[in-house]
Write a protein that holds these residues in place. Structure first.
Motif, PDB file in Angstrom:
ATOM      1  N   VAL A  41       0.843  -1.204   0.000  1.00 48.94           N
ATOM      2  CA  VAL A  41       0.000   0.000   0.000  1.00 48.94           C
ATOM      3  C   VAL A  41       0.876   1.251   0.000  1.00 48.94           C
ATOM      4  O   VAL A  41       0.616   2.216  -0.742  1.00 48.94           O
ATOM      5  CB  VAL A  41      -0.934   0.003   1.235  1.00 48.94           C
ATOM      6  CG1 VAL A  41      -1.701   1.327   1.324  1.00 48.94           C
ATOM      7  CG2 VAL A  41      -1.906  -1.167   1.176  1.00 48.94           C
ATOM      8  N   ILE A  42       1.920   1.235   0.804  1.00 49.36           N
ATOM      9  CA  ILE A  42       2.835   2.381   0.878  1.00 49.36           C
ATOM     10  C   ILE A  42       3.504   2.620  -0.472  1.00 49.36           C
ATOM     11  O   ILE A  42       3.627   3.760  -0.934  1.00 49.36           O
ATOM     12  CB  ILE A  42       3.878   2.152   1.983  1.00 49.36           C
ATOM     13  CG1 ILE A  42       3.213   2.228   3.364  1.00 49.36           C
ATOM     14  CG2 ILE A  42       5.020   3.162   1.875  1.00 49.36           C
ATOM     15  CD1 ILE A  42       4.109   1.801   4.507  1.00 49.36           C
ATOM     16  N   ASP A  43       3.926   1.544  -1.123  1.00 51.44           N
ATOM     17  CA  ASP A  43       4.574   1.685  -2.428  1.00 51.44           C
ATOM     18  C   ASP A  43       3.625   2.305  -3.452  1.00 51.44           C
ATOM     19  O   ASP A  43       4.053   3.080  -4.313  1.00 51.44           O
ATOM     20  CB  ASP A  43       5.063   0.323  -2.926  1.00 51.44           C
ATOM     21  CG  ASP A  43       6.316  -0.152  -2.203  1.00 51.44           C
ATOM     22  OD1 ASP A  43       7.031   0.701  -1.633  1.00 51.44           O
ATOM     23  OD2 ASP A  43       6.578  -1.365  -2.199  1.00 51.44           O
ATOM     24  N   VAL A  44       2.350   1.965  -3.377  1.00 45.62           N
ATOM     25  CA  VAL A  44       1.362   2.563  -4.288  1.00 45.62           C
ATOM     26  C   VAL A  44       1.249   4.061  -4.032  1.00 45.62           C
ATOM     27  O   VAL A  44       1.134   4.863  -4.967  1.00 45.62           O
ATOM     28  CB  VAL A  44      -0.003   1.877  -4.118  1.00 45.62           C
ATOM     29  CG1 VAL A  44      -1.094   2.633  -4.878  1.00 45.62           C
ATOM     30  CG2 VAL A  44       0.060   0.429  -4.609  1.00 45.62           C
ATOM     31  N   LEU A  45       1.279   4.458  -2.759  1.00 46.85           N
ATOM     32  CA  LEU A  45       1.169   5.880  -2.414  1.00 46.85           C
ATOM     33  C   LEU A  45       2.399   6.660  -2.854  1.00 46.85           C
ATOM     34  O   LEU A  45       2.292   7.769  -3.404  1.00 46.85           O
ATOM     35  CB  LEU A  45       0.980   6.035  -0.899  1.00 46.85           C
ATOM     36  CG  LEU A  45      -0.359   5.591  -0.316  1.00 46.85           C
ATOM     37  CD1 LEU A  45      -0.277   5.575   1.212  1.00 46.85           C
ATOM     38  CD2 LEU A  45      -1.487   6.504  -0.772  1.00 46.85           C
ATOM     39  N   VAL A  46       3.572   6.097  -2.616  1.00 45.87           N
ATOM     40  CA  VAL A  46       4.814   6.836  -2.853  1.00 45.87           C
ATOM     41  C   VAL A  46       5.270   6.753  -4.303  1.00 45.87           C
ATOM     42  O   VAL A  46       5.847   7.703  -4.840  1.00 45.87           O
ATOM     43  CB  VAL A  46       5.935   6.336  -1.919  1.00 45.87           C
ATOM     44  CG1 VAL A  46       7.221   7.128  -2.145  1.00 45.87           C
ATOM     45  CG2 VAL A  46       5.506   6.444  -0.460  1.00 45.87           C
ATOM     46  N   GLN A  47       5.010   5.618  -4.961  1.00 47.27           N
ATOM     47  CA  GLN A  47       5.540   5.364  -6.295  1.00 47.27           C
ATOM     48  C   GLN A  47       7.074   5.438  -6.237  1.00 47.27           C
ATOM     49  O   GLN A  47       7.685   4.787  -5.428  1.00 47.27           O
ATOM     50  CB  GLN A  47       4.952   6.365  -7.293  1.00 47.27           C
ATOM     51  CG  GLN A  47       3.417   6.315  -7.414  1.00 47.27           C
ATOM     52  CD  GLN A  47       2.894   5.010  -7.985  1.00 47.27           C
ATOM     53  OE1 GLN A  47       3.467   4.442  -8.905  1.00 47.27           O
ATOM     54  NE2 GLN A  47       1.777   4.514  -7.436  1.00 47.27           N
ATOM     55  N   ASP A  48       7.680   6.260  -7.082  1.00 41.88           N
ATOM     56  CA  ASP A  48       9.144   6.382  -7.082  1.00 41.88           C
ATOM     57  C   ASP A  48       9.594   7.696  -6.449  1.00 41.88           C
ATOM     58  O   ASP A  48      10.724   8.158  -6.670  1.00 41.88           O
ATOM     59  CB  ASP A  48       9.682   6.314  -8.519  1.00 41.88           C
ATOM     60  CG  ASP A  48       9.444   4.955  -9.159  1.00 41.88           C
ATOM     61  OD1 ASP A  48       9.544   3.940  -8.436  1.00 41.88           O
ATOM     62  OD2 ASP A  48       9.152   4.902 -10.364  1.00 41.88           O
TER      63      ASP A  48
END
Length: 233
Positions: free
Chosen positions: A210-217
């Motif tokens: 979920v965090i990776d989806v929010l932050v992206q790159d």
């Protein structure tokens, strides 16, 4: 105030708590003056803490672009000094500024809040932002809610354990209700089992997704380098 009644005062907002009888405008002027009058010998960390007070007050006054600029300038100081509590509080401000990178700020703040043993109230509030940002039927909200309950149980001091775990139990129950119309304890048990929310070894990696989806790159720090700073115990 969010759907689940998380009180932002749980962050211990230093600026507003210290002058509750003053108007926000007067408090802002006072804290801006304090920043301006800091001696040259003041550390970068102390200066950043004073500016965080200013950022919080700007946000309270709905001056969100100015608050964002203030927070964005000080976040690196907190990260560089391993001041994780203040870093997460700054990310909380940045998220609420509703700027293009605010969701990235939320994800990064949640990552730090779960990774490091900061105040559990702060972590609960950050996770609640994820709940508010996700659709009602989202499994991501369920993962955030169970993580919130896990953190409260794990980190809350003895004198706050009962109140914080009661709060996170309510959050979890409300998420289960909106997600799957869960109303009874039996349904709750089944829902937790169905969504594999029983074991942190299962739900924490899902929170990471979920965090990776929010932050992206758009990470503003090196996660691997920060992981090396984790407490041994």
């Amino acid at each position: 105030m969010s759907e689940f009644d998380i009180d932002e005062a749980m962050f211990g907002n230093r600026a507003m708590a210290s002058n509750p009888e003053m108007s926000l405008d007067d408090q802002l002027k006072l804290h801006q003056q304090h920043v301006a009058e800091l001696p040259d010998t003041a550390s970068g960390l102390d200066r950043a803490r004073a500016r965080l007070d200013v950022a919080e007050l700007l946000l309270a006054l709905e001056r969100k672009e100015e608050s964002w600029a203030e927070g964005r300038e000080i976040i690196q100081t907190f990260l560089n000094n391993e001041a994780w509590q203040e870093a997460v509080e700054t990310y909380n401000v940045l998220f609420q500024c509703e700027q293009p990178a605010s969701l990235s700020a939320l994800g990064q703040g949640v990552w730090l809040a779960v990774t490091f043993p900061i105040m559990p109230q702060t972590t609960i509030t950050m996770l609640n932002h994820i709940i508010d940002e996700t659709p009602e039927d989202s499994d991501g909200a369920a993962v955030a809610a169970i993580t919130s309950h896990y953190i409260a149980d794990l980190r809350a001091p003895e004198d706050k354990h009962e109140s914080l775990t009661f709060l996170t139990s309510k959050i979890l129950a409300d998420v289960a209700r909106r997600h799957s119309n869960v109303e009874s304890q039996e349904q709750m048990d089944m829902w937790i089992k169905k969504l594999e929310l029983e074991d942190p070894k299962a739900f924490l990696p899902r929170l990471s997704t979920v965090i990776d989806v929010l932050v992206q790159d758009d990470w503003w720090f090196d996660r691997e380098a920060v992981r090396e700073k984790l407490p041994v115990n």
